[in-house]
Structures are given as structure tokens and as C-alpha cells.
Design an enzyme around this catalytic site. Structure first.
Site, PDB file in Angstrom:
ATOM      1  N   ILE A  12       0.828  -1.177  -0.012  1.00 53.25           N
ATOM      2  CA  ILE A  12       0.148   0.132   0.148  1.00 53.25           C
ATOM      3  C   ILE A  12       0.976   1.199  -0.002  1.00 53.25           C
ATOM      4  N   ILE A  59      11.480   1.850  12.012  1.00 49.72           N
ATOM      5  CA  ILE A  59      10.620   2.768  12.560  1.00 49.72           C
ATOM      6  C   ILE A  59      11.103   2.859  14.073  1.00 49.72           C
ATOM      7  N   ALA A  79       4.188   1.601   7.714  1.00 47.69           N
ATOM      8  CA  ALA A  79       5.149   0.514   8.169  1.00 47.69           C
ATOM      9  C   ALA A  79       4.426  -0.655   9.253  1.00 47.69           C
ATOM     10  N   THR A 123      -6.385  -1.016  10.607  1.00 43.69           N
ATOM     11  CA  THR A 123      -7.342  -1.946   9.691  1.00 43.69           C
ATOM     12  C   THR A 123      -8.529  -2.372  10.413  1.00 43.69           C
ATOM     13  N   ASP A 124      -9.423  -3.018   9.648  1.00 39.99           N
ATOM     14  CA  ASP A 124     -10.867  -3.241  10.246  1.00 39.99           C
ATOM     15  C   ASP A 124     -10.570  -4.381  10.932  1.00 39.99           C
ATOM     16  N   GLU A 125      -9.485  -5.099  11.085  1.00 41.73           N
ATOM     17  CA  GLU A 125      -9.388  -6.471  12.221  1.00 41.73           C
ATOM     18  C   GLU A 125      -9.554  -6.052  13.460  1.00 41.73           C
ATOM     19  N   TYR A 149      -1.733 -10.200  15.107  1.00 44.88           N
ATOM     20  CA  TYR A 149      -1.459  -9.211  14.214  1.00 44.88           C
ATOM     21  C   TYR A 149      -2.602  -8.017  14.518  1.00 44.88           C
ATOM     22  N   LYS A 153      -2.137  -4.082  16.076  1.00 45.99           N
ATOM     23  CA  LYS A 153      -2.571  -3.041  15.419  1.00 45.99           C
ATOM     24  C   LYS A 153      -3.548  -2.013  16.323  1.00 45.99           C
ATOM     25  N   PRO A 204      -5.070 -23.051  -2.079  1.00 47.84           N
ATOM     26  CA  PRO A 204      -5.438 -23.549  -0.709  1.00 47.84           C
ATOM     27  C   PRO A 204      -6.521 -22.532  -0.098  1.00 47.84           C
ATOM     28  N   TYR A 206      -8.996 -21.848   3.090  1.00 49.40           N
ATOM     29  CA  TYR A 206      -8.746 -22.099   4.509  1.00 49.40           C
ATOM     30  C   TYR A 206     -10.450 -22.495   4.967  1.00 49.40           C
ATOM     31  N   PRO A 273      -6.434 -20.571  12.541  1.00 43.45           N
ATOM     32  CA  PRO A 273      -6.918 -20.576  14.001  1.00 43.45           C
ATOM     33  C   PRO A 273      -7.440 -19.361  14.276  1.00 43.45           C
TER      34      PRO A 273
HETATM   35  P1  NAD Z   1       3.338  -4.630   3.600  1.00 44.66           P
HETATM   36  O1  NAD Z   1       3.580  -5.864   4.364  1.00 44.66           O
HETATM   37  O2  NAD Z   1       3.103  -5.005   1.919  1.00 44.66           O
HETATM   38  O3  NAD Z   1       4.413  -3.681   3.685  1.00 44.66           O
HETATM   39  C1  NAD Z   1       4.764  -3.358   5.020  1.00 44.66           C
HETATM   40  C2  NAD Z   1       6.121  -2.355   4.528  1.00 44.66           C
HETATM   41  O4  NAD Z   1       6.751  -1.803   5.856  1.00 44.66           O
HETATM   42  C3  NAD Z   1       7.193  -3.218   4.159  1.00 44.66           C
HETATM   43  O5  NAD Z   1       7.854  -2.222   2.972  1.00 44.66           O
HETATM   44  C4  NAD Z   1       8.342  -3.457   5.055  1.00 44.66           C
HETATM   45  O6  NAD Z   1       9.446  -3.557   4.641  1.00 44.66           O
HETATM   46  C5  NAD Z   1       8.064  -2.281   5.917  1.00 44.66           C
HETATM   47  N1  NAD Z   1       8.330  -2.407   7.442  1.00 44.66           N
HETATM   48  C6  NAD Z   1       7.879  -3.563   8.210  1.00 44.66           C
HETATM   49  N2  NAD Z   1       8.504  -3.364   9.460  1.00 44.66           N
HETATM   50  C7  NAD Z   1       9.284  -2.275   9.467  1.00 44.66           C
HETATM   51  C8  NAD Z   1       9.922  -1.431  10.450  1.00 44.66           C
HETATM   52  N3  NAD Z   1      10.132  -1.640  11.581  1.00 44.66           N
HETATM   53  N4  NAD Z   1      10.699  -0.216   9.938  1.00 44.66           N
HETATM   54  C9  NAD Z   1      10.372   0.365   8.934  1.00 44.66           C
HETATM   55  N5  NAD Z   1       9.722  -0.413   7.911  1.00 44.66           N
HETATM   56  C10 NAD Z   1       9.157  -1.627   8.148  1.00 44.66           C
HETATM   57  O7  NAD Z   1       1.932  -4.168   4.031  1.00 44.66           O
HETATM   58  P2  NAD Z   1       0.803  -3.541   3.386  1.00 44.66           P
HETATM   59  O8  NAD Z   1      -0.335  -4.340   2.888  1.00 44.66           O
HETATM   60  O9  NAD Z   1       1.159  -2.666   2.314  1.00 44.66           O
HETATM   61  O10 NAD Z   1       0.088  -2.677   4.785  1.00 44.66           O
HETATM   62  C11 NAD Z   1       0.354  -1.453   4.924  1.00 44.66           C
HETATM   63  C12 NAD Z   1      -0.321  -1.013   6.266  1.00 44.66           C
HETATM   64  O11 NAD Z   1      -1.515  -1.004   5.954  1.00 44.66           O
HETATM   65  C13 NAD Z   1      -0.111  -1.760   7.626  1.00 44.66           C
HETATM   66  O12 NAD Z   1       0.024  -0.889   8.727  1.00 44.66           O
HETATM   67  C14 NAD Z   1      -1.200  -2.616   7.410  1.00 44.66           C
HETATM   68  O13 NAD Z   1      -1.717  -2.980   8.846  1.00 44.66           O
HETATM   69  C15 NAD Z   1      -2.497  -1.474   7.031  1.00 44.66           C
HETATM   70  N6  NAD Z   1      -3.421  -2.155   6.399  1.00 44.66           N
HETATM   71  C16 NAD Z   1      -3.154  -3.215   5.228  1.00 44.66           C
HETATM   72  C17 NAD Z   1      -4.457  -3.892   4.573  1.00 44.66           C
HETATM   73  C18 NAD Z   1      -4.296  -4.754   3.439  1.00 44.66           C
HETATM   74  O14 NAD Z   1      -5.340  -5.430   3.002  1.00 44.66           O
HETATM   75  N7  NAD Z   1      -3.071  -5.177   3.268  1.00 44.66           N
HETATM   76  C19 NAD Z   1      -5.729  -3.380   5.039  1.00 44.66           C
HETATM   77  C20 NAD Z   1      -5.651  -2.382   6.092  1.00 44.66           C
HETATM   78  C21 NAD Z   1      -4.562  -1.872   6.891  1.00 44.66           C
HETATM   79  O1  TDX Z   2      -4.008 -19.162   1.323  1.00 45.41           O
HETATM   80  C1  TDX Z   2      -5.009 -18.449   1.871  1.00 45.41           C
HETATM   81  N1  TDX Z   2      -6.302 -19.326   1.899  1.00 45.41           N
HETATM   82  C2  TDX Z   2      -7.205 -18.542   2.446  1.00 45.41           C
HETATM   83  O2  TDX Z   2      -8.155 -19.212   2.496  1.00 45.41           O
HETATM   84  C3  TDX Z   2      -4.801 -17.077   2.230  1.00 45.41           C
HETATM   85  C4  TDX Z   2      -3.596 -16.386   2.360  1.00 45.41           C
HETATM   86  C5  TDX Z   2      -6.036 -16.678   3.085  1.00 45.41           C
HETATM   87  N2  TDX Z   2      -7.159 -17.238   2.917  1.00 45.41           N
HETATM   88  C6  TDX Z   2      -8.290 -16.568   3.630  1.00 45.41           C
HETATM   89  C7  TDX Z   2      -8.033 -16.240   5.070  1.00 45.41           C
HETATM   90  C8  TDX Z   2      -9.081 -14.901   4.944  1.00 45.41           C
HETATM   91  O3  TDX Z   2     -10.434 -15.165   5.509  1.00 45.41           O
HETATM   92  O4  TDX Z   2      -8.677 -15.506   2.746  1.00 45.41           O
HETATM   93  C9  TDX Z   2      -9.052 -14.373   3.785  1.00 45.41           C
HETATM   94  C10 TDX Z   2      -8.098 -13.190   3.348  1.00 45.41           C
HETATM   95  O5  TDX Z   2      -6.760 -13.784   4.104  1.00 45.41           O
HETATM   96  P1  TDX Z   2      -5.610 -12.666   4.022  1.00 45.41           P
HETATM   97  O6  TDX Z   2      -5.075 -12.104   2.529  1.00 45.41           O
HETATM   98  O7  TDX Z   2      -4.365 -13.229   4.675  1.00 45.41           O
HETATM   99  O8  TDX Z   2      -6.085 -11.320   4.685  1.00 45.41           O
HETATM  100  P2  TDX Z   2      -6.854 -11.003   6.218  1.00 45.41           P
HETATM  101  O9  TDX Z   2      -6.371 -11.851   6.970  1.00 45.41           O
HETATM  102  O10 TDX Z   2      -8.233 -11.011   5.926  1.00 45.41           O
HETATM  103  O11 TDX Z   2      -6.062  -9.604   6.560  1.00 45.41           O
HETATM  104  C11 TDX Z   2      -5.887  -8.645   5.436  1.00 45.41           C
HETATM  105  O12 TDX Z   2      -6.850  -7.630   5.861  1.00 45.41           O
HETATM  106  C12 TDX Z   2      -6.575  -6.815   6.529  1.00 45.41           C
HETATM  107  C13 TDX Z   2      -4.528  -8.052   5.526  1.00 45.41           C
HETATM  108  O13 TDX Z   2      -3.556  -9.084   5.470  1.00 45.41           O
HETATM  109  C14 TDX Z   2      -4.294  -7.193   6.713  1.00 45.41           C
HETATM  110  O14 TDX Z   2      -2.956  -6.717   6.730  1.00 45.41           O
HETATM  111  C15 TDX Z   2      -5.437  -6.143   6.812  1.00 45.41           C
HETATM  112  O15 TDX Z   2      -5.162  -5.398   8.076  1.00 45.41           O
END
Ligand code: NAD
Ligand code: TDX
Length: 334
Positions: A12, A59, A79, A123-125, A149, A153, A204, A206, A273
Site C-alpha cells: 500500500i 521505525i 510500516a 485496519t478493520d481487523e 496481528y 494494530k 488453498p 482455508y 486458528p
Molecule cells: P506490507 O507488508 O506489504 O508492507 C509493509 C512495509 O513496511 C514493507 O515495505 C516493510 O519493509 C515495511 N516495514 C516493516 N517493518 C518495518 C519497520 N520496523 N520499520 C520500517 N519499515 C518496516 O503491508 P501492506 O499490506 O502494504 O500494509 C500497509 C499498512 O496498511 C499496514 O500498517 C497494515 O496494517 C495496513 N492495512 C493493510 C491492509 C491490507 O489489506 N493489506 C488493510 C488495512 C490496513
Molecule cells: O491461502 C490462503 N487461503 C485462504 O483461504 C490465504 C492466504 C488466505 N485465506 C483466507 C483467509 C481470510 O479469510 O482469505 C481471507 C483473506 O486472507 P488474507 O489475505 O491473509 O487477509 P486477512 O487475514 O483478511 O488480512 C488482511 O486484511 C486486513 C491483511 O493481510 C491485513 O494486513 C489487513 O489489515
């Protein structure tokens, strides 16, 4: 105006930096530790942009955060350790980055008396899990995180709240639903399923595959973070969601359909889990106060995402083959 974006080499964060450089004239510092999820390739084409600077670091390094903070007006904190399954295997990196790291940034922001705003991307989680007939999450719902996780958050959100209440720091918290789109690390559902489909490997799923997520295209989330930075009310929390609830099996089915493949590739595997059953977001406040709304439909977003992974095979082949890790060690000395 100068902005510190943390985690800008992730999924993101890199999309956000692209949006900022394309649509605004801010200067940007990207602070990223380049963990397994941080990929400098995500911003390769912008590396030499005159308004962009990359600093590799963590950070939670308070002296580094302090020195960078002296230069910037606002912070957007992406981050994080972001993958639920990894947090189940080992929670400590989640506490170090998501909790300690956020607190270090808040302290540095306060000590430097930055003029702008601190946007914390959450995040919504943090709200836990919804039943089938529950209304979508609202900002004043209780925090009931279920995974390590989401607990980390929620904890960082509470430190942000405390910084606002105790010190009057202008903190804005955003909470978004599941993102998808270009540059997402292939451990998350959508990129994993696209890549496995392209490779004709099993998909896969879940448990029973009936878990529901509210899918949002990454560009819509990035526009929301930008609106929160520019127009957010200090102390406010804004939910973002795609208004697009889908069961995991529907998502996988849409990818298979787009690629013209059979559902025989689907393989049901052991459930995660503590697997949250349903997330859905009420983004009414962001719509009202920030004038934001999601614009990309799931159909268009999935088409664009599948096409991006087809066109950028080298990007993900490097990651899944481990070649990326070698490249990364050579380039960045780790
Ligand atoms: P990502 O895992 O793709 O990227 C995380 C980035 O943070 C990476 O570039 C990593 O190198 C960097 N990072 C990790 N630890 C660090 C540290 N200690 N210091 C500096 N940099 C560090 O994650 P993403 O999916 O891009 O998510 C970004 C943010 O948005 C997160 O805070 C996540 O909780 C939030 N978020 C993600 C989703 C989603 O669906 N992916 C949804 C809602 C919120
Ligand atoms: O291999 C898989 N099979 C499967 O069934 C994976 C990786 C996931 N899943 C399921 C688990 C969840 O119900 O799919 C759904 C989405 O899983 P993830 O992509 O791991 O996302 P989720 O656990 O919902 O969390 C994501 O959304 C909120 C992001 O990873 C978080 O960073 C964000 O905060």
C-alpha cells in the site's frame, strides 16, 4: 510541504507514494526497513524522482526517527508486519514494529513539534469479527482483536489515541478493509490465488471458504489516506471500505473465471486458528467529512489486478523463487 511515509516499499505504501508524486507537489521521505515484504522494485521507476528520497531503516530506531522528523511536516505510517498467518507463528516482530515502532514515531513527532498531522494507517481487523446479520463496523465500536496481528494494530491505535488525548498531538487514525491490487506480496489471498492459478498449482482455501471480507482496490484506500492527511480532523478515526462484501470462495471463483480455469484447482485446507468470519466497514464518516468514496468496482479491480500479475511475471517469480532474496542481499547488504 515534506511528508514522511513509512513502509513505502510495501504494497500500500508504494501505491501511496506513486499517488502522491503523480497528484501533489509534496516532497517525500520513504523510511522502510526492507523486510521480506519491502521491495525496492515497487518504486524502481521513481527512485530518481527529484521530490523523493529513500532511507533504509526501522521505525523503532529512535535516533533515526528523531533526525528524519526534524525535516518533515506530516507522517503517514504504513510500516507494519501485516500478515495474520505469520503473526500466529511468531508474534514478537508484530509487537516490535507495530506497537513499539508506532510509539517511537509518535514520540519523535512530538519532540520535533512537527507542524502537520500524523496519520496512522490501521485496519478493520481491530474490531474483531461480525456475525452474518450484524451491521458493518463503525468507528466507535469496541476493539476486539482476535489475532496477534490485529492485537498489535489495536494496541498501536490506542497509543495514537493516547498521544492525542494526553499531548494534543494531531493524530488521525484510518482503518481500512482488505486491499488488493498491483504490488501485493503473494502471501495474501488474492495475489496468492492469481499466481497459483497461473502456475496451475492448487488453490488453498482455508476452512469452508465462507469467510467474508470487504474488498477495496488499493488506489481507493490510498486516496482515503491522502484525504485523511489533507482534510482529517485531529483525533478522528475514519473507516474505509469497498462496500464489497465477498466470501473467499467467490473471490477465488472470480479469479478462475477471469483466467478461464476450472474450479478443480481449489483445495480445501485446514482452517486458520481464530479465523475471523466476517468483516464489513461503514465508511459513512469518511464520506461525510473527507468527501471520500470507493470508485473502483470489484470487477474492474480484479481485471486490473489479474492483468498486472500476468504482465509482471518477473516481479513475482523473483519473490517466489527466492532470487529476490539474493538480489536484495547484494543490493542492500543484508
Ligand atoms: P506490507 O507488508 O506489504 O508492507 C509493509 C512495509 O513496511 C514493507 O515495505 C516493510 O519493509 C515495511 N516495514 C516493516 N517493518 C518495518 C519497520 N520496523 N520499520 C520500517 N519499515 C518496516 O503491508 P501492506 O499490506 O502494504 O500494509 C500497509 C499498512 O496498511 C499496514 O500498517 C497494515 O496494517 C495496513 N492495512 C493493510 C491492509 C491490507 O489489506 N493489506 C488493510 C488495512 C490496513
Ligand atoms: O491461502 C490462503 N487461503 C485462504 O483461504 C490465504 C492466504 C488466505 N485465506 C483466507 C483467509 C481470510 O479469510 O482469505 C481471507 C483473506 O486472507 P488474507 O489475505 O491473509 O487477509 P486477512 O487475514 O483478511 O488480512 C488482511 O486484511 C486486513 C491483511 O493481510 C491485513 O494486513 C489487513 O489489515
Amino acid at each position: 510541504m515534506k511528508i514522511l511515509v513509512t513502509g513505502g516499499c510495501g504494497f500500500i505504501g508504494s501505491n501511496f507514494i506513486r499517488l502522491l508524486l503523480e497528484t501533489r507537489d509534496y516532497e517525500i521521505i520513504n523510511l522502510d526497513a526492507l523486510t521480506y515484504a519491502g521491495n525496492p522494485e515497487n518504486l524502481k521507476d521513481l527512485e530518481n524522482h527529484p521530490r523523493y528520497r529513500f532511507i533504509r531503516g526501522r521505525i523503532e530506531d529512535s535516533s533515526l526517527a528523531g533526525s528524519i522528523m526534524k525535516e518533515v511536516d506530516s507522517v503517514v505510517n504504513f510500516a507494519a508486519e501485516s500478515h495474520v498467518d505469520r503473526s500466529i507463528l511468531k508474534a514478537s516482530p508484530f509487537i516490535a514494529t507495530n506497537v513499539m515502532g508506532t510509539q517511537v514515531l509518535l514520540d519523535a513527532f512530538r519532540q520535533c513539534e512537527c507542524r502537520g498531522v500524523f496519520v496512522h494507517v490501521s485496519t478493520d481487523e481491530v474490531y474483531g469479527s461480525l456475525g452474518p446479520d450484524d451491521p458493518p463496523f463503525r468507528e466507535d465500536d469496541p476493539l476486539l482483536p482476535n489475532s496477534p496481528y490485529s492485537a498489535s494494530k489495536a494496541s498501536s491505535d490506542l497509543f495514537c489515541r493516547a498521544a492525542w488525548k494526553t499531548f494534543g498531538l494531531p493524530v488521525v487514525i484510518t482503518r481500512c478493509s482488505n486491499n488488493y491490487g498491483p504490488f501485493q506480496f503473494p502471501e495474501k489471498l488474492i495475489p496468492l490465488m492469481i499466481i497459483n492459478s497461473l502456475e496451475k498449482r492448487p488453490l488453498p482455501v482455508y476452512g469452508d471458504g465462507q469467510n467474508v471480507r470487504d474488498w477495496i482496490f488499493v488506489e481507493d484506500h490510498c486516496r482515503g489516506c491522502l484525504a485523511a492527511m489533507e482534510k482529517g480532523r485531529p483525533g478522528a478515526i475514519y473507516n474505509f471500505g469497498g462496500q464489497c462484501e465477498k466470501k473467499n470462495l467467490e473471490v477465488v471463483g472470480a479469479i478462475l473465471k477471469k483466467l478461464g480455469l476450472s474450479r478443480d484447482l481449489i483445495q480445501f485446507v485446514k482452517d486458520r486458528p481464530g479465523h475471523d468470519r466476517r468483516y464489513a466497514m461503514d465508511a459513512g464518516l469518511a464520506m461525510k467529512e473527507l468527501g471520500w468514496r470507493p470508485e473502483v468496482s470489484f470487477g474492474d479491480g480484479i481485471d486490473r489486478t489479474v492483468e498486472w500479475y500476468i504482465e509482471n511475471r518477473q516481479w513475482w517469480e523473483r519473490i517466489i523463487s527466492g532470487e529476490y532474496l539474493d538480489y536484495y542481499r547484494t543490493q542492500y547488504g543484508q
